[in-house]
Design an enzyme around this catalytic site. Structure first.
Site, short mmCIF file in Angstrom:
data_model
loop_
_atom_site.label_atom_id
_atom_site.label_comp_id
_atom_site.label_asym_id
_atom_site.label_seq_id
_atom_site.Cartn_x
_atom_site.Cartn_y
_atom_site.Cartn_z
CE LYS A 175 -3.28 5.94 -37.10
NZ LYS A 175 -2.16 6.25 -38.00
CD GLU A 251 1.99 -0.21 -22.56
OE1 GLU A 251 2.86 0.46 -21.97
OE2 GLU A 251 1.46 -1.20 -22.04
CB CYS A 285 8.29 4.91 -24.57
SG CYS A 285 8.32 3.13 -24.75
CD GLU A 386 8.39 10.63 -24.33
OE1 GLU A 386 8.73 9.44 -24.44
OE2 GLU A 386 7.36 11.07 -24.84
#
Ligand code: NAD
Length: 485
Positions: A175, A251, A285, A386
Site C-alpha cells: 500500500k 521504520e 527520516c 521533525e
C-alpha cells in the site's frame, strides 16, 4: 500524461477499483494534476491478499535460485528504464531528477543484493545432548506479508522491503503513500515484465489508508507488516498487529543530531551536512534536525554552511542544475513555517532564507528557501519535532558530556552523526549515542548490505543486509529422536 500508470496491480493484472472511483496525483512543482489513479478500497485489498495467499505455497517452496533470477531480471528491467522511472518520481514527488535517479540506483541495489542473499538463507545444525538425537534449525518464509510505505522515497521504501520478502519466499501486498502511487505502480510493472508469478506482488494505492490497512491488519493470513512512516501511525499498526499476532517491522520518525567537534575536518563536516540536510529538501527520516557545533568553531562552520546553501538552485526538479525542489505538499510548508516562526519568537536568528520562494515557470507554491538558523536552543519546537524541510538549525555546545546528554534527549533514536579527529572520542561517542545508526565522520550512511533501523520510538526491526531477511522468515527447530549410532 499518456505514459503514467493509473490502475491497480493485483494478481498479475491491471484493474480499476471495485468502486470505479479514482483520485488525482499532483505535481508539487506546478500544482497540475498528473493523472487520476484507481482509488482502492477494502474489497480491492482483500482481493490482493487472496491472490497473495493463493500464490504463497508455490512461491514459498520455489528454489532460491529461481527467485534470485526473477529478482535479477526485474533489476535489469528497472535499470534499462531508469530515466523514465526517475522522471515519474520527480513529477509526483518533486525531488531533483538526479536524486530520483540516485534513489532508484540505491533501491535497485537492494533487489540485486537480496537476489544473492536468497541463496544464503542458511539453517543450523546444533550438537544434541544425547547420542539418540540430532538438532537442526531451518528458516522458512513467513507467508503473505504487507508493506505500507511513505511518499518521501516512493521507490526505495518499497524495493528495500520487497527485496527481502521475495528473497525469503514471501508474497507481498504493497500500500503505497497516496501522494506517490505512480512510482509504486511502475515497480509492479517492472516485476511483471520480469516474469514474477501472478499474485506474488500487488500494488494497491488508495486515497484513504484506513480501510486498506484494516483489510491487512484483520487478515490472519498476513503474517507480517513492514511499515515506514510516522511514529504515530506505527503505534496504531503495532496495536492492530496484536490481534492476529503479526510480526511488525517499523521504520518510524527520527530526529538526528549531527555533532561537529572543534577538532573535526570542518570542510568535510560542512560537505556532509549539506548532503544530509538538503537531500530530498530535508524530507528524510535521517535528516540532521539538530546541528550541534562546538563553541569555538560555530562561526566558521556557519559561514561555510551558508556559502554552500546559498549556491543551491531552487526550482522544478525536472530542470537541469536544480538542487532544491518543491516540498511535497502545502501542509509540509505550513509545518516548516511554524517551526521557523517558533524558533524566531524564542530567540533564533535567521542567517539565510527563512521564507517561501517563487520560481519562474513553476507555478506551484511549495518552494522554501534553504535556511540557516543560529542561536537555536532546546526549548524550540524544531528541536523536538521533525521539521521535514530545508532548515539547518545550529545549536552551540561546550563539551562532550553536554552534547551527548542533549543529543539523546529525544524520544527518537534512528540516526546520529558526529565529526571529530579524536580516536578515543570516536569510541566513547559511538557507544554513548542512543541511536540505531551512527555515522562517524560520515553522514552518507545508505548501504544495501547494512542493517538500517531505529531504537526507542524510531521503530523495531532492521532493513537491509542479512538481518533484513530475518524479518521475513520463521525459525523452526527440529528435534530428531531415535537416531542411534
Ligand atoms: P505517514 O505515517 O503519514 O504515512 C506513511 C504511510 O502510512 C502512508 O502510506 C499512509 O497512507 C499510511 N497511513 C497513514 N495513516 C494511516 C493509518 N491511520 N493507518 C494505516 N496507514 C496509514 O507518514 P508520511 O507523512 O508519509 O512520512 C513521513 C514520516 O515517515 C516521517 O515521520 C518520517 O520520519 C518517516 N520515515 C521514516 C523512515 C525510516 O526509515 N525510519 C523513512 C522515511 C520516512
Amino acid at each position: 500524461m499518456a505514459d503514467l500508470l493509473s490502475q491497480l496491480f493485483i494478481n498479475g493484472e491491471w484493474s480499476d477499483a471495485a468502486s470505479g472511483v479514482t483520485f488525482g496525483v499532483d505535481n508539487p512543482a506546478t500544482g497540475e494534476t498528473l493523472t487520476k489513479v484507481a482509488d482502492a478500497g477494502r474489497e480491492d485489498m482483500q482481493r490482493a491478499i487472496d491472490a497473495a495467499a493463493a500464490a504463497q505455497p508455490a512461491w514459498g517452496t520455489s528454489v532460491a535460485l529461481e527467485r534470485s533470477q526473477i529478482m535479477r531480471r526485474a533489476a535489469t528491467v528497472m535499470r534499462a528504464d531508469i530515466d523514465h522511472l526517475a522522471r515519474v518520481m520527480t513529477l509526483e514527488q518533486g525531488k531533483p531528477l538526479d536524486q530520483s535517479r540516485g534513489e532508484l540506483e540505491y533501491g535497485i541495489g537492494f533487489i540485486e543484493w537480496f537476489a544473492e542473499e536468497a541463496r544464503r538463507i542458511y539453517g543450523m545444525t546444533i550438537p544434541a545432548t544425547s547420542r539418540e538425537k540430532r538438532i537442526t534449525v531451518i528458516k522458512q518464509p513467513l507467508g503473505v506479508t504487507a508493506a505500507i510505505t511513505p511518499w518521501n522515497f516512493p521507490s526505495l521504501q518499497i524495493l528495500r522491503k520487497l527485496g527481502a520478502a521475495l528473497a525469503a519466499g514471501c508474497t507481498m501486498v504493497v500500500k503505497p503513500a497516496e501522494l506517490t502511487p505512480l512510482s509504486a505502480l511502475e515497480i509492479g510493472r517492472c516485476f511483471h515484465e520480469a516474469g514474477l508469478p501472478k499474485g506474488v506482488l500487488a500494488i494497491v494505492p488508495g486515497l484513504d489508508p484506513v480501510p486498506l490497512a484494516a483489510a491487512i491488519m484483520e487478515d490472519a493470513r498476513v503474517r507480517a507488516v513492514s511499515f515506514t512512516g510516522s511514529t504515530e501511525v506505527g503505534k496504531l499498526l503495532m496495536r492492530g498487529a496484536a490481534e492476529t499476532m503479526k510480526r511488525v517491522s517499523l521504520e518510524l520518525g527520527g530526529h538526528a543530531p549531527l555533532i561537529v567537534f572543534a577538532d573535526a575536518d570542518l570542510d568535510h563536516a560542512v560537505d556532509q551536512t549539506v548532503a544530509v540536510k538538503m537531500r530530498n529538501m530535508g524530507q528524510t527520516c535521517v535528516s540532521a534536525n539538530r546541528i550541534f557545533v562546538q563553541a569555538p568553531v560555530v562561526e566558521t562552520f556557519t559561514q561555510r554552511l551558508v556559502e554552500r546553501l546559498q549556491a543551491l538552485k531552487v526550482g522544478n526538479g525536472v530542470d537541469p542544475g536544480v538542487g532544491v525542489g518543491p516540498l511535497v505538499e502545502d501542509a509540509a510548508l505550513d509545518k516548516v513555517e511554524r517551526h521557523v516562526a517558533d524558533a524566531r519568537a524564542k530567540g533564533a536568528t535567521v542567517v539565510l532564507g527563512g521564507e517561501r520562494v517563487t520560481v519562474a515557470d513553476a507555478p506551484g507554491r511549495n518552494f522554501y528557501a534553504p535556511t540557516v538558523l543560529t542561536g537555536v536552543n532546546d526549548t524550540m519546537d524544531l528541536t523536538r519535532e521533525e521539521t521535514f524541510g530545508p532548515v539547518a538549525a545550529i545549536l552551540p555546545f561546550d563539551d562532550e558530556a553536554d552534547v551527548i546528554a542533549r543529543a539523546n534527549d529525544t524520544v527518537y533514536g534512528l540516526a546520529a552523526y558526529f565529526f571529530t579527529r579524536d580516536v578515543n572520542r570516536v569510541v566513547r561517542m559511538t557507544e554513548a549515542l542512543d541511536y540505531g545508526t551512527v555515522g562517524v565522520n560520515d553522514a552518507s550512511i545508505s548501504a544495501v548490505q547494512a542493517p538500517f533501523g531505529g531504537v526507542k520510538e524510531s521503530g523495531i526491526g532492521r532493513e537491509g543486509g542479512p538481518l533484513g531477511v530475518d524479518e521475513y522468515v520463521d525459525v523452526k527447530y527440529v528435534s530428531l529422536g531415535g537416531v542411534g549410532g
